[in-house]
Scaffold this motif. Sequence first.
Motif, PDB file in Angstrom:
ATOM      1  N   LEU A 230       0.407  -1.400  -0.150  1.00  0.00           N
ATOM      2  CA  LEU A 230      -0.224  -0.145  -0.346  1.00  0.00           C
ATOM      3  C   LEU A 230       1.137   1.557  -0.124  1.00  0.00           C
ATOM      4  CD1 LEU A 230      -2.857  -0.992   2.429  1.00  0.00           C
ATOM      5  CD2 LEU A 230      -2.756  -1.112   0.181  1.00  0.00           C
ATOM      6  N   LEU A 231       1.988   1.502   0.794  1.00  0.00           N
ATOM      7  CA  LEU A 231       2.883   2.701   0.181  1.00  0.00           C
ATOM      8  C   LEU A 231       4.357   2.718  -0.241  1.00  0.00           C
ATOM      9  CD1 LEU A 231       2.112   3.397   4.504  1.00  0.00           C
ATOM     10  CD2 LEU A 231       0.748   4.126   3.000  1.00  0.00           C
ATOM     11  N   THR A 232       4.724   2.091  -0.025  1.00  0.00           N
ATOM     12  CA  THR A 232       6.406   1.573  -0.326  1.00  0.00           C
ATOM     13  C   THR A 232       7.147   0.781   0.120  1.00  0.00           C
ATOM     14  OG1 THR A 232       8.730   3.369  -0.542  1.00  0.00           O
ATOM     15  CG2 THR A 232       7.418   3.309   1.598  1.00  0.00           C
ATOM     16  N   PRO A 233       7.605   0.091  -1.084  1.00  0.00           N
ATOM     17  CA  PRO A 233       8.776  -0.964  -0.877  1.00  0.00           C
ATOM     18  C   PRO A 233       9.911  -0.804   0.473  1.00  0.00           C
ATOM     19  CG  PRO A 233       8.284  -0.901  -2.913  1.00  0.00           C
ATOM     20  CD  PRO A 233       8.027  -0.103  -2.431  1.00  0.00           C
ATOM     21  N   VAL A 234       9.953   0.706   0.319  1.00  0.00           N
ATOM     22  CA  VAL A 234      11.451   1.043   1.339  1.00  0.00           C
ATOM     23  C   VAL A 234      11.060   0.696   2.962  1.00  0.00           C
ATOM     24  CG1 VAL A 234      12.780   2.868   1.908  1.00  0.00           C
ATOM     25  CG2 VAL A 234      12.005   3.024  -0.899  1.00  0.00           C
ATOM     26  N   LEU A 235       9.897   0.743   2.928  1.00  0.00           N
ATOM     27  CA  LEU A 235       9.774   0.749   4.537  1.00  0.00           C
ATOM     28  C   LEU A 235       9.225  -1.239   4.643  1.00  0.00           C
ATOM     29  CD1 LEU A 235       8.210   4.190   4.765  1.00  0.00           C
ATOM     30  CD2 LEU A 235      10.096   3.388   6.115  1.00  0.00           C
ATOM     31  N   GLY A 236       8.291  -1.255   4.019  1.00  0.00           N
ATOM     32  CA  GLY A 236       8.002  -2.559   4.251  1.00  0.00           C
ATOM     33  C   GLY A 236       8.679  -3.673   3.890  1.00  0.00           C
ATOM     34  N   VAL A 237       9.626  -4.017   2.740  1.00  0.00           N
ATOM     35  CA  VAL A 237      10.809  -4.710   2.951  1.00  0.00           C
ATOM     36  C   VAL A 237      11.702  -5.612   4.114  1.00  0.00           C
ATOM     37  CG1 VAL A 237      12.531  -5.400   1.359  1.00  0.00           C
ATOM     38  CG2 VAL A 237      11.157  -4.544   0.063  1.00  0.00           C
ATOM     39  N   PRO A 238      12.072  -3.995   5.003  1.00  0.00           N
ATOM     40  CA  PRO A 238      13.090  -4.196   6.092  1.00  0.00           C
ATOM     41  C   PRO A 238      11.861  -4.960   7.339  1.00  0.00           C
ATOM     42  CG  PRO A 238      13.695  -2.458   5.379  1.00  0.00           C
ATOM     43  CD  PRO A 238      12.648  -2.362   4.113  1.00  0.00           C
ATOM     44  N   LEU A 239      10.469  -4.444   6.951  1.00  0.00           N
ATOM     45  CA  LEU A 239       9.318  -5.651   8.108  1.00  0.00           C
ATOM     46  C   LEU A 239       9.674  -6.087   7.616  1.00  0.00           C
ATOM     47  CD1 LEU A 239       7.071  -2.256   8.652  1.00  0.00           C
ATOM     48  CD2 LEU A 239       7.694  -3.434  10.162  1.00  0.00           C
ATOM     49  N   LEU A 240       9.446  -7.191   6.724  1.00  0.00           N
ATOM     50  CA  LEU A 240       9.204  -8.493   5.664  1.00  0.00           C
ATOM     51  C   LEU A 240      10.352  -9.481   6.514  1.00  0.00           C
ATOM     52  CD1 LEU A 240       8.180  -7.575   2.545  1.00  0.00           C
ATOM     53  CD2 LEU A 240       6.399  -8.532   4.362  1.00  0.00           C
ATOM     54  N   ILE A 241      11.649  -8.688   5.840  1.00  0.00           N
ATOM     55  CA  ILE A 241      12.498  -8.803   6.851  1.00  0.00           C
ATOM     56  C   ILE A 241      13.109  -9.629   8.707  1.00  0.00           C
ATOM     57  CG2 ILE A 241      15.062  -9.091   7.053  1.00  0.00           C
ATOM     58  CD1 ILE A 241      15.458  -7.145   4.368  1.00  0.00           C
ATOM     59  N   ALA A 242      12.116  -8.433   8.570  1.00  0.00           N
ATOM     60  CA  ALA A 242      12.166  -8.327  10.324  1.00  0.00           C
ATOM     61  C   ALA A 242      11.133  -9.661  10.653  1.00  0.00           C
ATOM     62  CB  ALA A 242      11.961  -7.008  11.303  1.00  0.00           C
ATOM     63  N   GLY A 243       9.667 -10.032   9.726  1.00  0.00           N
ATOM     64  CA  GLY A 243       8.940 -10.454  10.134  1.00  0.00           C
ATOM     65  C   GLY A 243       9.595 -11.951   9.873  1.00  0.00           C
ATOM     66  N   ALA A 244      10.584 -12.513   8.693  1.00  0.00           N
ATOM     67  CA  ALA A 244      11.258 -13.494   8.976  1.00  0.00           C
ATOM     68  C   ALA A 244      12.180 -13.590   9.609  1.00  0.00           C
ATOM     69  CB  ALA A 244      11.910 -13.495   7.641  1.00  0.00           C
ATOM     70  N   TRP A 245      12.507 -13.080  10.102  1.00  0.00           N
ATOM     71  CA  TRP A 245      13.446 -13.660  11.087  1.00  0.00           C
ATOM     72  C   TRP A 245      12.987 -13.732  12.630  1.00  0.00           C
ATOM     73  CZ3 TRP A 245      15.142 -11.924  16.756  1.00  0.00           C
ATOM     74  CH2 TRP A 245      15.943 -11.800  17.055  1.00  0.00           C
ATOM     75  N   LEU A 246      11.601 -13.205  12.604  1.00  0.00           N
ATOM     76  CA  LEU A 246      10.803 -13.066  13.781  1.00  0.00           C
ATOM     77  C   LEU A 246      10.142 -15.130  13.935  1.00  0.00           C
ATOM     78  CD1 LEU A 246       9.507  -9.355  14.952  1.00  0.00           C
ATOM     79  CD2 LEU A 246      10.858 -10.691  16.123  1.00  0.00           C
ATOM     80  N   GLY A 247       9.618 -14.949  12.522  1.00  0.00           N
ATOM     81  CA  GLY A 247       9.066 -16.208  12.278  1.00  0.00           C
ATOM     82  C   GLY A 247      10.672 -17.443  13.304  1.00  0.00           C
ATOM     83  N   TRP A 248      11.803 -17.421  12.391  1.00  0.00           N
ATOM     84  CA  TRP A 248      12.357 -17.956  12.543  1.00  0.00           C
ATOM     85  C   TRP A 248      12.911 -18.223  14.365  1.00  0.00           C
ATOM     86  CZ3 TRP A 248      14.866 -22.023  10.447  1.00  0.00           C
ATOM     87  CH2 TRP A 248      16.026 -22.530  11.051  1.00  0.00           C
ATOM     88  N   ASP A 249      12.899 -17.154  14.538  1.00  0.00           N
ATOM     89  CA  ASP A 249      13.197 -16.981  15.847  1.00  0.00           C
ATOM     90  C   ASP A 249      12.109 -18.218  17.013  1.00  0.00           C
ATOM     91  OD1 ASP A 249      14.244 -16.522  18.836  1.00  0.00           O
ATOM     92  OD2 ASP A 249      12.209 -15.150  19.055  1.00  0.00           O
TER      93      ASP A 249
END
Length: 63
Positions: free
Chosen positions: A32-51
């Motif tokens: 909805l907004l911008t990949p510049v802000l969204g992609v780091p959140l996706l990476i953080a979500g993937a790391w939390l999922g791995w944790d």
Amino acid sequence: MSSLMKRTQQVEKNKRYLAIGVAGAGAAVTALLTPVLGVPLLIAGAWLGWDWFKFRVKNGMRF
């Protein structure tokens, strides 16, 4: 002993919901907004999922 088990289940549930929430927010921001802000959140979500996954494996929880 059951209180320790309940505590472990509560920690697992908190980790699961945090990972889902951060990854969902990242997907929404990316779409909805911008990949510049969204992609780091996706990476953080993937790391939390791995944790979360490592926590389940460490504590012998079944899927």
